[in-house]
Write a protein that holds these residues in place. Structure first.
Motif, mmCIF file in Angstrom:
data_model
loop_
_atom_site.group_PDB
_atom_site.id
_atom_site.type_symbol
_atom_site.label_atom_id
_atom_site.label_comp_id
_atom_site.label_asym_id
_atom_site.label_seq_id
_atom_site.Cartn_x
_atom_site.Cartn_y
_atom_site.Cartn_z
ATOM 1 N N SER A 17 0.830 -1.209 0.000
ATOM 2 C CA SER A 17 0.000 0.000 0.000
ATOM 3 C C SER A 17 0.861 1.254 0.000
ATOM 4 C CB SER A 17 -0.947 -0.001 1.202
ATOM 5 O OG SER A 17 -0.222 -0.049 2.430
ATOM 6 N N ALA A 18 1.987 1.205 0.714
ATOM 7 C CA ALA A 18 2.904 2.349 0.715
ATOM 8 C C ALA A 18 3.513 2.549 -0.667
ATOM 9 C CB ALA A 18 3.999 2.147 1.755
ATOM 10 N N MET A 19 3.793 1.458 -1.351
ATOM 11 C CA MET A 19 4.337 1.549 -2.699
ATOM 12 C C MET A 19 3.329 2.179 -3.656
ATOM 13 S SD MET A 19 7.038 0.942 -4.522
ATOM 14 C CE MET A 19 7.972 -0.164 -3.443
ATOM 15 N N VAL A 20 2.074 1.802 -3.539
ATOM 16 C CA VAL A 20 1.030 2.387 -4.384
ATOM 17 C C VAL A 20 0.987 3.898 -4.198
ATOM 18 C CG1 VAL A 20 -1.470 2.560 -4.729
ATOM 19 C CG2 VAL A 20 -0.389 0.313 -4.526
ATOM 20 N N SER A 202 9.876 4.146 -0.225
ATOM 21 C CA SER A 202 10.637 5.207 -0.893
ATOM 22 C C SER A 202 12.056 4.759 -1.179
ATOM 23 C CB SER A 202 10.634 6.485 -0.052
ATOM 24 O OG SER A 202 11.394 6.326 1.139
ATOM 25 N N ARG A 203 12.660 4.017 -0.247
ATOM 26 C CA ARG A 203 14.021 3.532 -0.453
ATOM 27 C C ARG A 203 14.057 2.488 -1.569
ATOM 28 N NH1 ARG A 203 17.407 6.053 -0.581
ATOM 29 N NH2 ARG A 203 18.795 4.241 -0.585
ATOM 30 N N LEU A 204 13.086 1.595 -1.599
ATOM 31 C CA LEU A 204 13.069 0.566 -2.640
ATOM 32 C C LEU A 204 12.890 1.184 -4.022
ATOM 33 C CD1 LEU A 204 10.943 -2.239 -0.926
ATOM 34 C CD2 LEU A 204 13.431 -1.993 -1.030
ATOM 35 N N ALA A 221 19.389 -4.771 -1.266
ATOM 36 C CA ALA A 221 18.817 -4.308 -0.011
ATOM 37 C C ALA A 221 18.285 -2.890 -0.166
ATOM 38 C CB ALA A 221 19.877 -4.349 1.090
ATOM 39 N N TRP A 222 17.557 -2.449 0.829
ATOM 40 C CA TRP A 222 16.923 -1.129 0.819
ATOM 41 C C TRP A 222 17.935 0.007 0.643
ATOM 42 C CZ3 TRP A 222 18.679 2.181 4.567
ATOM 43 C CH2 TRP A 222 19.402 1.588 5.610
ATOM 44 N N ASP A 223 19.202 -0.233 1.014
ATOM 45 C CA ASP A 223 20.231 0.800 0.889
ATOM 46 C C ASP A 223 20.998 0.705 -0.420
ATOM 47 O OD1 ASP A 223 21.625 -1.517 1.376
ATOM 48 O OD2 ASP A 223 22.737 -0.753 3.105
ATOM 49 N N GLY A 224 20.581 -0.196 -1.295
ATOM 50 C CA GLY A 224 21.213 -0.329 -2.585
ATOM 51 C C GLY A 224 22.315 -1.365 -2.654
ATOM 52 N N ALA A 225 22.714 -1.916 -1.503
ATOM 53 C CA ALA A 225 23.778 -2.923 -1.484
ATOM 54 C C ALA A 225 23.295 -4.216 -2.105
ATOM 55 C CB ALA A 225 24.253 -3.174 -0.052
#
Length: 229
Positions: A17-20, A202-204, A221-225
């Motif tokens: 839902s947050a992604m939407v 938002s990070r994804l 991962a969420w931080d790009g790693a």
């Protein structure tokens, strides 16, 4: 790019839902298809339901982003801490939801992706699905089903590159997010490592924005790693 469309599978969940909402707020997509069992009747355990959802989405502009936000961890069956706790029922349930479901989404939705521009197929995975990063063991059904999902994504990336050279396929580890999935396992998680669903989404999206076809097939991962396979 107001002709673009995005699809979120599992849109009724915390991250989904947050992604939407994040996709709608971005202004990049004319249409954001929010699909879920409770909202639109999409059932990933029923292939006919997945096929029908894809047919309906296909009536509009081709989606340049397909995001699978479904998954199961406990929900009536606690993650196994020892091999003696493994059961066929638990293993099959986790494979059905975490591996087979996203695979069926790929089967029916990937044909909708445009071939002449960048397109992304992403699914929520988990760091514990990494074989190379496994130091603790346990959680057999969940780990194995996510590892299998990662292999599906790798396979998809190889095949899709032949027909969609600008496409990116990726698995995403969202971190520990304050949702129903993680509630029983939040004890001991540092406050700055327990994310809201909005922050994780938002990070994804930022991670996905930075990926190129050369990254396709990876788990991030969420931080790009990049997470070891």
């Amino acid at each position: 790019m107001t002709d673009q469309a995005a699809v979120v599978i599992g849109a009724s969940g915390g991250i989904g839902s947050a992604m939407v909402e994040a996709l709608k707020a971005s202004g990049l997509y004319a249409t954001v298809h929010a699909l879920s069992r409770s909202g639109t009747g999409l059932d990933l355990t029923d292939e006919a339901s997945v096929a029908e959802a894809a047919r309906q989405v296909g009536e509009g502009p081709p989606p340049s982003l397909i995001f699978v936000a479904t998954g199961v961890l406990h929900h009536g069956q606690e993650p196994e801490r020892a091999y003696k706790a493994m059961t066929a029922e638990h293993l099959l349930r986790d494979y059905q939801v975490n591996t087979v479901g996203p695979a069926l989404v790929a089967r029916h939705f990937l044909p909708l992706l445009p071939r002449d521009r960048r397109a992304v197929f992403a699914a929520l995975s988990a760091r514990v699905g990494s074989i190379g990063d496994n130091r603790l063991g346990g959680w057999h059904s969940y780990r194995a089903s996510k590892a299998a999902l990662n292999m599906i994504l790798k396979n998809l990336s190889i095949e899709l590159a032949r027909t969609h050279p600008q496409a990116v396929v990726a698995g995403l580890h969202p971190g520990t997010v304050d949702t129903a999935l993680s509630v029983p396992f939040q004890k001991g998680v540092a406050a700055d490592k327990l994310f809201t669903a909005d922050y994780s989404a938002s990070r994804l999206l930022a991670v996905l924005d930075g990926l190129t076809p050369a990254d396709s097939g990876g788990i991030f991962a969420w931080d790009g790693a990049r997470i070891p396979e």
